[in-house]
Design a protein around this motif. Structure first.
Motif, PDB file in Angstrom:
ATOM      1  N   PRO A  96      81.087  16.100  28.707  1.00  0.00           N
ATOM      2  CA  PRO A  96      82.454  16.332  29.173  1.00  0.00           C
ATOM      3  C   PRO A  96      82.817  17.803  29.119  1.00  0.00           C
ATOM      4  O   PRO A  96      82.076  18.614  28.570  1.00  0.00           O
ATOM      5  CB  PRO A  96      83.282  15.537  28.160  1.00  0.00           C
ATOM      6  CG  PRO A  96      82.481  15.624  26.901  1.00  0.00           C
ATOM      7  CD  PRO A  96      81.039  15.569  27.345  1.00  0.00           C
TER       8      PRO A  96
ATOM      9  N   ALA B  90      79.277  10.022  29.773  1.00  0.00           N
ATOM     10  CA  ALA B  90      79.281  11.249  28.956  1.00  0.00           C
ATOM     11  C   ALA B  90      80.002  11.042  27.633  1.00  0.00           C
ATOM     12  O   ALA B  90      79.946  11.884  26.742  1.00  0.00           O
ATOM     13  CB  ALA B  90      79.931  12.380  29.746  1.00  0.00           C
ATOM     14  N   ASP B  91      80.706   9.909  27.510  1.00  0.00           N
ATOM     15  CA  ASP B  91      81.419   9.647  26.255  1.00  0.00           C
ATOM     16  C   ASP B  91      80.481   9.042  25.203  1.00  0.00           C
ATOM     17  O   ASP B  91      80.889   8.796  24.082  1.00  0.00           O
ATOM     18  CB  ASP B  91      82.616   8.710  26.504  1.00  0.00           C
ATOM     19  CG  ASP B  91      82.236   7.489  27.344  1.00  0.00           C
ATOM     20  OD1 ASP B  91      82.994   6.519  27.409  1.00  0.00           O
ATOM     21  OD2 ASP B  91      81.146   7.533  27.957  1.00  0.00           O
TER      22      ASP B  91
HETATM   23  S1  SF4 Z   1      83.269   9.861  29.793  1.00  0.00           S
HETATM   24 FE1  SF4 Z   1      85.251   9.552  30.743  1.00  0.00          FE
HETATM   25  S2  SF4 Z   1      86.489  11.293  30.121  1.00  0.00           S
HETATM   26 FE2  SF4 Z   1      84.332  11.805  29.732  1.00  0.00          FE
HETATM   27  S3  SF4 Z   1      83.671  12.926  31.541  1.00  0.00           S
HETATM   28 FE3  SF4 Z   1      83.149  10.749  31.847  1.00  0.00          FE
HETATM   29  S4  SF4 Z   1      84.883   9.836  32.917  1.00  0.00           S
HETATM   30 FE4  SF4 Z   1      85.552  11.824  32.098  1.00  0.00          FE
END
Ligand code: SF4
Length: 516
Positions: free
Chosen positions: A231, A514-515
């Motif tokens: 992110p 990505a979380d």
């Molecule tokens: S995990 Fe969610 S908040 Fe993080 S980059 Fe991906 S979509 Fe965006």
């Protein structure tokens, strides 16, 4: 003559690792790379390591004029695919066998990092022993410590393969990044060059490089940086002001360059720029996101004597939806008008060759560019750059081929229709070669070496340029960048329908992976 300040000098006899940080492009480009400064600062903060810089076309270090063969580890920063030929030249001129299988115990251990390595290291895997996948400062320490434990790092290469963020060819690898920017390395005593020679003047001029944020989550479907480093992570305002203050003292520089994938998305961008102006800095920036540019920001940048603001409208409204760059013509025109009212210039990037692009889209792009150009006046100009869209790994367009025969006529059409406007157009041929180097498999290594050694007919590159079916096994399948493959497939299908995905930071997380 090149005079440098803040160069690190150590006695190589008293360190365990002599590390050559190589940049396979010109000095001015190398010294404009914050990543290159970070590695130099990060490694030289270790007492057991002496990191020296080697910059193309040279193969000897700036610090001690040592050839690459004198180093324990030779590391390349791969920012641009077309630099791959320079890597081979530096190895060869540095008296290091080009192919890793031709090296022996006395030859350096060769590693590589940077966005090209993080996205698809496969084409370079016959020349490089190990790749850094992600951000160096969370990976390199463990690599160096492991290196020191081994008698024959090349022979015992498997000892590295379980380090997060390391790719040992033919093994799976997972990206590693700095999660909290409070832990990120930020060089203060940056090397500054004192010279009038244009060849050595960095891209931002003599500016202190300030790392504002990393990663971008806007989700532009052609942009590799937008998928490799999610992110988005910001450095706190307090830390940025502290870095700027100490950086000014350590370098004497009065100009500061804001570095980041989406600088204007920095949540406190107006406060940051106002604060830097109060610190008597001249501010310069890379390309800014149109929709996050405020009138206040333009005013501050104008007061800091910035002459040109760079933005990327890319194409028409319809195609921007395909690209998932959700910016209206109206906002773009408003921002350009506001910039001109401050007596500044505008530089605009456009793309040609987007999926589903029609001749009507080209006509609309011509109209749009002409309308923007009409806003310019005798004192201020619009500079237009048109680049072919190059499909990149890990992006929703990764399956697309580079349509050389389709894009050529489109560019000629735009040139013809816009002949009254100065256009800068990227070379189609080098774009195709970039596509092959970016999306290639291991067989591409042979043509890289061939092209380094002799003139290689363009048709040989054209033969290697191809797209992929959505269920094909992709050469970079072993490289995990923490984005769900299903999400990328979905984004591709949405692109072909012209559907958009709103910015997760405003509209909420859609769990791209990505979380995790
Ligand atoms: S995990 Fe969610 S908040 Fe993080 S980059 Fe991906 S979509 Fe965006």
């Amino acid at each position: 003559m090149l005079i440098e300040h803040n160069v690190v000098m150590k006695d190589p006899r008293y360190v365990d690792i002599r590390f050559a940080s190589c940049y396979p492009n010109l000095y001015k480009t190398a010294m404009s790379s914050l990543g290159f400064h970070i590695i130099y600062d990060f490694l030289n903060s270790r007492e057991d390591v002496y990191c020296e810089r080697v910059v193309y076309p040279h193969s000897r270090s700036l610090e001690s004029n040592s050839p690459l063969s004198h180093f324990n580890i030779v590391s390349f920063s791969l920012q641009y695919e077309l630099d791959y030929f320079n890597v081979l030249k530096m190895l060869n001129n540095g008296i290091v066998p080009i192919r890793k299988n031709d090296r022996n115990l006395n030859d350096p251990f060769v590693i590589a990092g940077g966005p090209c390595a993080t996205s698809n290291p496969i084409p370079m895997s016959k020349f490089v022993d190990l790749f850094i996948i992600g951000e160096a400062e969370v990976i390199l320490d463990e690599v160096l410590d492991t290196f020191l434990e081994l008698d024959d790092p090349k022979g015992e290469i498997d000892a590295f393969k379980d380090i997060k963020g390391v790719y040992v060819p033919d093994n799976p690898a997972k990206r590693a990044i700095v999660r909290n920017m409070g832990d990120a390395n930020h060089p203060i005593r940056q090397v500054v060059s004192e010279t009038d020679d244009e060849r050595f003047r960095p891209a931002f001029g003599n500016a202190f490089l300030l790392g504002v944020s990393r990663g971008c989550t806007r989700g532009c479907r052609f942009c590799m940086a937008g998928y490799l480093y999610r992110p988005r992570r910001e450095t706190s305002l307090r830390k940025l002001f502290d870095i700027a203050k100490r950086g000014k003292r350590a370098t004497g520089l009065r100009k500061i360059a804001l570095i980041g994938a989406a600088v204007s998305d920095y949540s406190k961008i107006d406060d940051l720029c106002e604060g830097l102006l109060d610190m008597d800095f001249r501010i310069t920036t890379p390309s800014l996101r149109i929709e996050s540019i405020t009138e206040k920001l333009i005013d501050t940048l104008h007061k800091s004597r910035l002459k040109t603001i760079t933005m990327a409208p890319e194409s028409t409204w319809r195609i921007r939806n395909v690209l998932n760059k959700i910016i209206t013509d109206e906002i773009t025109i408003e921002v350009v008008k506001t910039i001109f009212e401050r007596n500044m210039n505008v530089k605009l990037y456009f793309l040609v060759g987007s999926p589903t692009e029609t001749s009507e889209d080209l006509n609309n792009m011509v109209k749009f560019i002409k309308n923007l150009n009409k806003l310019s006046n005798k004192r201020n100009a619009v500079k237009i750059s048109i680049n072919p869209l190059i499909p990149k790994p890990h992006t929703p367009f990764q399956w697309e081929n580079f349509d050389l025969d389709g894009i050529g006529p489109k560019i000629n059409y735009l040139k013809q229709k816009l002949k009254s406007i100065p256009l800068k157009v990227e070379s189609l041929r080098s774009s195709l070669i970039q596509h092959v180097l970016s999306t290639g498999d291991v067989e591409v290594a042979d043509i890289i070496e061939k092209a380094y050694r002799q003139r290689t007919p363009f048709k040989e590159w054209k033969k290697l340029s191809k797209g992929w079916n959505i269920d094909d096994e992709l050469p970079w399948k072993n490289i995990g960048v923490c984005i769900k493959p299903s999400f990328i497939k979905e984004e591709y299908q949405k692109a072909l329908r012209g559907d958009t995905t709103p910015w997760c930071e405003k509209s909420g997380c859609y769990h791209c992976g990505a979380d995790k």
